[in-house]
Write a protein that holds these residues in place. Structure first.
Motif: not given
Length: 91
Positions: A41-44, A68-77, A51-64
């Motif tokens: 759900t974080e990185c796609g 995660l509190a910083t907002p993601p950068a806006e993308r030009d769709v 392998a995705l408990p709670d919808g998160l992969c291992r790297p996203c589960r281990t990020t501090p």
């Protein structure tokens, strides 16, 4: 036609589907070649649902948590979709 009700009863009983057996089919035998994939759900990142408990992969589960509190950068769709269209075109 002597009895319209009798005719209707006969037609309905002739059109009934066959009786289904009561023995359950094992889940593994029902779809032997089907595999399910889920996305983080974080990185796609794709992966097996186990392998995705709670919808998160291992790297996203281990990020501090502060990362995660910083907002993601806006993308030009429009640019993103244009890039995806370019990738799907045949060479």
């Amino acid at each position: 036609m002597d009895s319209p009700i009798g005719l209707l009863r006969r037609r309905l009983t002739d059109k009934l589907p066959p009786q289904v057996t009561s023995s359950p089919v094992p889940a593994s035998a029902a779809a032997p070649g089907s595999r399910l994939l889920a996305e983080c759900t974080e990185c796609g990142r794709p992966g097996a649902p186990e392998a995705l408990p709670d919808g998160l992969c291992r790297p996203c589960r281990t990020t501090p948590p502060e990362a995660l509190a910083t907002p993601p950068a806006e993308r030009d769709v429009h640019t993103l979709v244009g890039h995806l269209r370019d990738l799907t075109r045949l060479p």
